[in-house]
Scaffold this motif. Structure first.
Motif, PDB file in Angstrom:
ATOM      1  N   ARG A 123      23.944  20.542 -10.351  1.00 55.63           N
ATOM      2  CA  ARG A 123      22.892  20.192 -10.856  1.00 55.63           C
ATOM      3  C   ARG A 123      22.733  21.496 -11.767  1.00 55.63           C
ATOM      4  O   ARG A 123      22.138  21.592 -12.855  1.00 55.63           O
ATOM      5  N   THR A 124      22.649  22.720 -11.093  1.00 53.81           N
ATOM      6  CA  THR A 124      22.255  23.907 -11.522  1.00 53.81           C
ATOM      7  C   THR A 124      23.277  24.415 -13.012  1.00 53.81           C
ATOM      8  O   THR A 124      22.678  24.836 -13.822  1.00 53.81           O
ATOM      9  N   GLU A 125      24.409  24.092 -12.692  1.00 52.25           N
ATOM     10  CA  GLU A 125      25.625  24.363 -13.712  1.00 52.25           C
ATOM     11  C   GLU A 125      25.225  23.145 -14.868  1.00 52.25           C
ATOM     12  O   GLU A 125      25.384  23.910 -15.884  1.00 52.25           O
ATOM     13  N   ARG A 126      25.182  22.102 -14.528  1.00 49.80           N
ATOM     14  CA  ARG A 126      24.758  20.890 -15.627  1.00 49.80           C
ATOM     15  C   ARG A 126      23.430  21.504 -16.430  1.00 49.80           C
ATOM     16  O   ARG A 126      23.468  21.259 -17.625  1.00 49.80           O
ATOM     17  N   ILE A 127      22.575  21.821 -15.747  1.00 54.03           N
ATOM     18  CA  ILE A 127      21.111  22.466 -16.348  1.00 54.03           C
ATOM     19  C   ILE A 127      21.499  23.705 -17.435  1.00 54.03           C
ATOM     20  O   ILE A 127      21.223  23.661 -18.622  1.00 54.03           O
ATOM     21  N   ALA A 128      22.254  24.543 -16.692  1.00 56.28           N
ATOM     22  CA  ALA A 128      22.796  25.622 -17.548  1.00 56.28           C
ATOM     23  C   ALA A 128      23.355  25.491 -18.775  1.00 56.28           C
ATOM     24  O   ALA A 128      23.417  26.047 -19.840  1.00 56.28           O
ATOM     25  N   GLU A 129      24.423  24.396 -18.481  1.00 54.10           N
ATOM     26  CA  GLU A 129      25.277  23.927 -19.541  1.00 54.10           C
ATOM     27  C   GLU A 129      24.559  23.383 -20.781  1.00 54.10           C
ATOM     28  O   GLU A 129      24.777  23.642 -21.901  1.00 54.10           O
ATOM     29  N   ARG A 130      23.578  22.284 -20.358  1.00 57.10           N
ATOM     30  CA  ARG A 130      22.853  21.787 -21.265  1.00 57.10           C
ATOM     31  C   ARG A 130      21.884  22.866 -21.900  1.00 57.10           C
ATOM     32  O   ARG A 130      21.746  22.794 -23.243  1.00 57.10           O
ATOM     33  N   GLU A 131      21.439  24.037 -21.203  1.00 57.20           N
ATOM     34  CA  GLU A 131      20.573  25.080 -21.928  1.00 57.20           C
ATOM     35  C   GLU A 131      21.461  25.909 -22.760  1.00 57.20           C
ATOM     36  O   GLU A 131      20.961  26.131 -23.956  1.00 57.20           O
ATOM     37  N   ILE A 132      22.724  26.137 -22.555  1.00 56.87           N
ATOM     38  CA  ILE A 132      23.645  26.744 -23.448  1.00 56.87           C
ATOM     39  C   ILE A 132      23.841  25.929 -24.478  1.00 56.87           C
ATOM     40  O   ILE A 132      24.142  26.612 -25.616  1.00 56.87           O
ATOM     41  N   ALA A 133      24.293  24.630 -24.272  1.00 55.83           N
ATOM     42  CA  ALA A 133      24.313  23.530 -25.401  1.00 55.83           C
ATOM     43  C   ALA A 133      23.320  23.631 -26.110  1.00 55.83           C
ATOM     44  O   ALA A 133      23.434  23.571 -27.558  1.00 55.83           O
ATOM     45  N   THR A 134      22.373  23.369 -25.855  1.00 60.87           N
ATOM     46  CA  THR A 134      20.992  23.633 -26.804  1.00 60.87           C
ATOM     47  C   THR A 134      20.912  24.542 -27.406  1.00 60.87           C
ATOM     48  O   THR A 134      20.412  24.502 -28.510  1.00 60.87           O
ATOM     49  N   LYS A 135      21.023  25.621 -26.691  1.00 65.84           N
ATOM     50  CA  LYS A 135      20.955  27.022 -27.297  1.00 65.84           C
ATOM     51  C   LYS A 135      21.932  27.377 -28.537  1.00 65.84           C
ATOM     52  O   LYS A 135      21.528  27.627 -29.780  1.00 65.84           O
ATOM     53  N   LYS A 136      23.134  26.785 -28.177  1.00 68.78           N
ATOM     54  CA  LYS A 136      24.184  26.943 -29.154  1.00 68.78           C
ATOM     55  C   LYS A 136      24.097  26.027 -30.520  1.00 68.78           C
ATOM     56  O   LYS A 136      24.192  26.537 -31.518  1.00 68.78           O
ATOM     57  N   GLU A 137      23.381  24.843 -29.903  1.00 67.26           N
ATOM     58  CA  GLU A 137      23.304  23.781 -31.391  1.00 67.26           C
ATOM     59  C   GLU A 137      22.024  24.496 -32.106  1.00 67.26           C
ATOM     60  O   GLU A 137      22.251  24.415 -33.434  1.00 67.26           O
ATOM     61  N   GLU A 138      21.295  24.953 -31.227  1.00 73.48           N
ATOM     62  CA  GLU A 138      20.082  25.342 -32.052  1.00 73.48           C
ATOM     63  C   GLU A 138      20.414  26.877 -33.157  1.00 73.48           C
ATOM     64  O   GLU A 138      20.178  26.911 -34.187  1.00 73.48           O
TER      65      GLU A 138
END
Length: 317
Positions: A166-181
């Protein structure tokens, strides 16, 4: 004459009477002696019987006390009692009450003690069964504890893995969101041009493709409009690679290493600061001068915000 005869008879009767009396007295004494002897024997037998009963009772009390101590120790060793053990304890308690009733009776007979002895043997067997049941339950509890420990460990491991995922998925989402931004705010360029130029004595610049006649290379491009990119200073990195693979560097250039979002590092030839205005396009131009250009292909890559935003090349003969 007659008087003499009577006197003679009287004298002969006296010894007989005395003899009979003596025999009667002797017989009474003998009877009394025999009766006393029998009484003494009876008394002795009674004493012996009482002594035997007392000894048997003491031994029974000793054995019974040991059984009671063993039973109490067994009960105190139990961590988690259950219904089966409680039933056995109830039966043992009833037997103890019956045994106590006999042993506490000061007038208990030999028959009573024999009954108590039989009951103590039965109690001993009951306590042995009780002990075996405790051992069985302890083994079962040990297995249950082990299984529960394994289950708990497995559950905790699964929960830990789930939390980690769950933590990894959250971190991945945050990274993906940040990368997308970051990607959405990264500048893009168009009209990327590379011009090899010859500078005449009068200052006029003409395009040449021969390496010997080229004095400098001009790089130019247009920064496209991007409504998501905020206005302000933007750093644009330019990497010019020579035909021999080396990074081109020239006087006054701010060269170095740039870390990309992919994690890789690239060398760059120069860094250009651009005052970007949101919603407005602008053109960037800079020249690269070198003492002597070599024939071959020159590759020019442009980076901004950790991404490569353009690449082009020029061939000199």
């Amino acid at each position: 004459m007659e008087q003499d005869s009577n006197k003679k008879n009287n004298n002969s009767t006296l010894p007989i009477a005395l003899g009979v009396g003596l025999l009667l007295s002797l017989g009474f004494n003998v009877y009394q002696f025999v009766d006393n002897k029998q009484s003494i024997e009876t008394l002795n037998n009674s004493v012996k019987e009482l002594s035997t009963v007392s000894s048997e009772k003491s031994q029974l009390e000793f054995d019974y006390k040991n059984l009671q101590d063993e039973f109490e120790q067994l009960k105190s060793s139990i961590v988690d009692n259950d219904g089966l053990l409680s039933n056995k304890e109830h039966n043992i308690s009833i037997q103890q009450q019956e045994i106590d009733k006999i042993l506490n009776d000061a007038n208990a007979s030999k028959a009573d003690l024999a009954k108590a002895e039989s009951m103590i043997k039965s109690l001993k067997s009951e306590i042995a069964t009780y002990k075996s049941e405790i051992i069985r339950l302890e083994k079962e509890n040990a297995i249950l504890v082990k299984n529960n420990t394994l289950l708990t460990t497995e559950r905790d491991s699964i929960q830990t893995n789930l939390n980690t995922e769950r933590t990894e998925r959250i971190a991945e989402r945050e990274i993906a969101t940040k990368k997308e931004e970051e990607l959405s705010t990264t500048l893009s360029i168009s009209n990327h041009k590379i011009q090899p130029l010859k500078v005449r004595n009068n200052g006029k610049e003409v395009t040449k493709d021969r390496a010997k006649k080229v004095d400098k290379i001009r790089v130019s491009f247009d920064i496209d409009r991007n409504s998501r990119a905020q206005s302000g200073q933007k750093e644009i990195y330019v990497s010019i690679r020579k035909p021999n693979g080396q990074i081109g560097k020239f006087g006054g250039a701010d060269s170095g290493l740039l870390k990309l979002h992919s994690g890789d590092e690239v060398a760059y030839s120069d860094k250009v600061n651009v005052n970007y205005q949101n919603g407005a396009g602008q053109t960037v131009t800079f020249d690269w001068e070198d003492a002597a250009f070599e024939p071959g292909t020159y590759k020019i890559d442009i980076y901004q915000n950790g991404f490569k935003i353009s690449q082009a090349d020029v061939v000199l003969r």
